[in-house]
Write an enzyme that holds these catalytic residues in place. Structure first.
Site, PDB file in Angstrom:
ATOM      1  N   ASP A 106       0.859  -1.189   0.000  1.00 53.84           N
ATOM      2  CA  ASP A 106       0.000   0.000   0.000  1.00 53.84           C
ATOM      3  C   ASP A 106       0.898   1.244   0.000  1.00 53.84           C
ATOM      4  O   ASP A 106       2.050   1.192  -0.461  1.00 53.84           O
ATOM      5  CB  ASP A 106      -0.987  -0.068   1.185  1.00 53.84           C
ATOM      6  CG  ASP A 106      -2.267   0.722   0.916  1.00 53.84           C
ATOM      7  OD1 ASP A 106      -2.222   1.964   0.971  1.00 53.84           O
ATOM      8  OD2 ASP A 106      -3.307   0.108   0.623  1.00 53.84           O
TER       9      ASP A 106
ATOM     10  N   ASP B 287      -5.606   4.777  -5.748  1.00 53.29           N
ATOM     11  CA  ASP B 287      -6.315   5.593  -4.770  1.00 53.29           C
ATOM     12  C   ASP B 287      -6.707   6.941  -5.389  1.00 53.29           C
ATOM     13  O   ASP B 287      -6.327   7.229  -6.537  1.00 53.29           O
ATOM     14  CB  ASP B 287      -5.392   5.774  -3.549  1.00 53.29           C
ATOM     15  CG  ASP B 287      -6.173   5.960  -2.259  1.00 53.29           C
ATOM     16  OD1 ASP B 287      -7.387   6.205  -2.336  1.00 53.29           O
ATOM     17  OD2 ASP B 287      -5.554   5.876  -1.183  1.00 53.29           O
TER      18      ASP B 287
ATOM     19  N   ARG C   5     -13.444   0.428  -4.356  1.00 55.07           N
ATOM     20  CA  ARG C   5     -13.729   0.774  -2.967  1.00 55.07           C
ATOM     21  C   ARG C   5     -14.942   1.701  -2.943  1.00 55.07           C
ATOM     22  O   ARG C   5     -14.907   2.795  -3.479  1.00 55.07           O
ATOM     23  CB  ARG C   5     -12.516   1.488  -2.376  1.00 55.07           C
ATOM     24  CG  ARG C   5     -11.436   0.559  -1.831  1.00 55.07           C
ATOM     25  CD  ARG C   5     -11.818  -0.010  -0.467  1.00 55.07           C
ATOM     26  NE  ARG C   5     -12.241   1.063   0.430  1.00 55.07           N
ATOM     27  CZ  ARG C   5     -11.419   1.900   1.031  1.00 55.07           C
ATOM     28  NH1 ARG C   5     -10.123   1.768   0.897  1.00 55.07           N
ATOM     29  NH2 ARG C   5     -11.892   2.867   1.804  1.00 55.07           N
TER      30      ARG C   5
ATOM     31  N   ASP D 283     -12.685   4.116   4.703  1.00 55.95           N
ATOM     32  CA  ASP D 283     -11.635   3.167   5.118  1.00 55.95           C
ATOM     33  C   ASP D 283     -12.066   2.381   6.354  1.00 55.95           C
ATOM     34  O   ASP D 283     -12.600   2.956   7.302  1.00 55.95           O
ATOM     35  CB  ASP D 283     -10.364   3.923   5.533  1.00 55.95           C
ATOM     36  CG  ASP D 283      -9.640   4.513   4.347  1.00 55.95           C
ATOM     37  OD1 ASP D 283     -10.161   4.479   3.221  1.00 55.95           O
ATOM     38  OD2 ASP D 283      -8.533   5.057   4.577  1.00 55.95           O
TER      39      ASP D 283
HETATM   40  C1  GLA Z   1      -6.589   5.939   1.614  1.00 54.10           C
HETATM   41  C2  GLA Z   1      -7.091   4.545   1.248  1.00 54.10           C
HETATM   42  C3  GLA Z   1      -6.497   3.529   2.199  1.00 54.10           C
HETATM   43  C4  GLA Z   1      -4.972   3.581   2.122  1.00 54.10           C
HETATM   44  C5  GLA Z   1      -4.491   4.987   2.414  1.00 54.10           C
HETATM   45  C6  GLA Z   1      -3.014   5.153   2.136  1.00 54.10           C
HETATM   46  O1  GLA Z   1      -7.062   6.365   2.833  1.00 54.10           O
HETATM   47  O2  GLA Z   1      -8.491   4.484   1.261  1.00 54.10           O
HETATM   48  O3  GLA Z   1      -6.966   2.240   1.885  1.00 54.10           O
HETATM   49  O4  GLA Z   1      -4.572   3.161   0.852  1.00 54.10           O
HETATM   50  O5  GLA Z   1      -5.171   5.962   1.614  1.00 54.10           O
HETATM   51  O6  GLA Z   1      -2.537   6.429   2.370  1.00 54.10           O
END
Ligand code: GLA
Length: 416
Positions: free
Chosen positions: A84, A163, A219, A223
């Site tokens: 990530d 993202d 998504r 989160d």
């Molecule tokens: C966002 C995404 C998370 C992660 C963070 C990384 O919040 O939704 O899943 O990837 O960024 O900074």
């Protein structure tokens, strides 16, 4: 203008046009992707001197790949090892403009790591961001999309999470499909995970047709955080919006409620079963984010429950829904194989939102559970306890179950 000798060229052009307009056809994610991702557990820990076992580094991903295999996760289907955010240098290479993995934490570059992951029989995933910067502030793809897609292919990436921080949401309708097209053009099949809908305002409907056509998963919402409250807020969002979301899930294109947090600090044993059961019903990607070296055996057993995973990976690929709520017990139901004489079998999760201390007895009629195999009925098996076979459920019977607070009973109703 075009003579006969140009027919092949014309055909090629036509085929390309057709391809551009049809559904994303990279042949990937025919069932929800399964794997492991760094974010939820390891966030943006970059201080390897102080936290050598937790920092975002080659070593963390090598170790996680090794553990996926040695701890049995790979055997039950967990496949992708995904880096990530926070893997990059703060700046692109000033000669080539290429992305540069952090020189201290990934000193040998990403190909060495990709080779290791592939040697283990696993696949390699990488995070980037559509905007000028990632959410943690590292360089994003927006001005270098073709170069970055090409670089990902050269690094042998198999899965891309794109993202949406630091971008105009209004640019995403064109930008997300464009990056997907560039990934496809590299000729390397890469699962494409789009965060686009998570960045739209609540009042705007996601562009499901476009998502389906250009992304393998997306998504939908906020989160996940390390708490049961967060997990249940996500399930509430999915339930509230299920009529608009559910029809768009299917083989090759999935709604994504975010990572599995089992094995971390926030969920009890029974709450862990709740996340696993609802994620199975939702046909959600099963992407864990935890420290695989520290998952307790009883949680590992939940993560590796083959019967629950089989529900998640059901080949029909129909996303389930929250069917009803009665006395604060939610019923989540997903049609699955086998389909007998036109009647589906079902995975049904009874999830308690109750907090009064004792297990809560409740019963349902055939009709309440929207079960219609009137003639013979269903054989009912407990998915979390193989030895607990509940026998045959027919229309004249009540289905009785007793659910503990914040817990779940999860059954397979196989049509007879
Ligand atoms: C966002 C995404 C998370 C992660 C963070 C990384 O919040 O939704 O899943 O990837 O960024 O900074």
């Amino acid at each position: 203008m075009f003579g006969m000798k140009n027919v092949p060229l014309l055909l090629l052009l036509l085929m390309q046009l057709l391809r551009a307009g049809s559904a994303l056809d990279n042949g990937l994610a025919l069932t929800p992707p399964m794997g492991w991702m760094s974010w939820q557990r390891f966030r943006c820990i970059t201080d390897c001197d102080t936290y050598p076992d937790e920092c975002i580094s080659e070593q963390l991903f090598r170790r996680s790949a090794d553990l996926l295999v040695s701890e049995g996760y790979a055997d039950v289907g967990y496949e992708y090892v995904i880096i990530d955010d926070c893997w990059l240098e703060w700046n692109r290479d000033n000669m080539t403009n290429k992305l540069v993995p952090d020189r201290k934490r990934f000193p040998r570059g990403l190909n060495v790591l990709a080779d290791h992951i592939h040697d283990k029989g696993l696949k390699f995933g990488l995070y980037q961001d559509f905007g000028t910067k990632t959410c943690a502030g590292y360089p994003g793809v927006i001005d270098h999309m073709a170069l970055d897609a090409e670089t990902f292919a050269k690094w042998d990436v198999d899965y891309v999470k794109l993202d949406g921080c630091n971008a105009n949401v209004s640019d995403m309708a064109a930008g997300y499909p464009e990056f997907g097209r560039l990934l496809n053009e590299t000729g390397r099949p890469m699962v494409y995970s789009c965060s686009w809908p998570a960045y739209q305002s609540g009042s705007e409907q996601p562009h499901f047709e476009s998502l389906k056509r250009h992304c393998n998963l997306w998504r939908n919402w906020a989160d996940v955080q390390d708490s049961f409250q967060s997990v249940m807020a996500i399930t509430d969002y999915f339930a509230k919006n299920q009529d608009s979301m559910q029809p768009h899930a299917g083989p090759g294109h999935w709604n994504d409620p975010d990572m599995l947090i089992l094995g971390n600090y926030g969920l009890s044993y029974d709450q862990s079963k709740v996340q696993m059961a609802i994620w199975a019903v939702l046909a959600a990607p099963l992407i864990m984010s935890n420290d695989l070296a520290k998952v307790r055996p009883e949680i590992k057993e939940i993560l590796q429950n083959r019967d629950v995973i089989a529900v998640n990976q059901d080949p029909l690929g129909i996303q389930g829904k929250r069917l009803l709520m009665k006395q604060n017990i939610e019923v989540w139901r997903r049609p699955i194989e086998p389909k007998i004489n036109g009647e589906y079998s079902y995975a049904i999760a009874f999830v308690s939102r109750r907090v009064d201390g004792s297990p809560f007895p409740i019963s349902f009629t055939f009709k309440e559970l929207s079960l219609f195999n009137d003639n013979i009925g269903y054989i009912v098996q407990d998915l979390f306890d193989k030895n607990n076979n509940l026998g045959v459920f027919r229309k004249e019977r009540e289905f009785k179950t007793r659910v503990i607070p914040n817990g779940v009973n999860f059954y397979k109703f196989t049509a007879l």
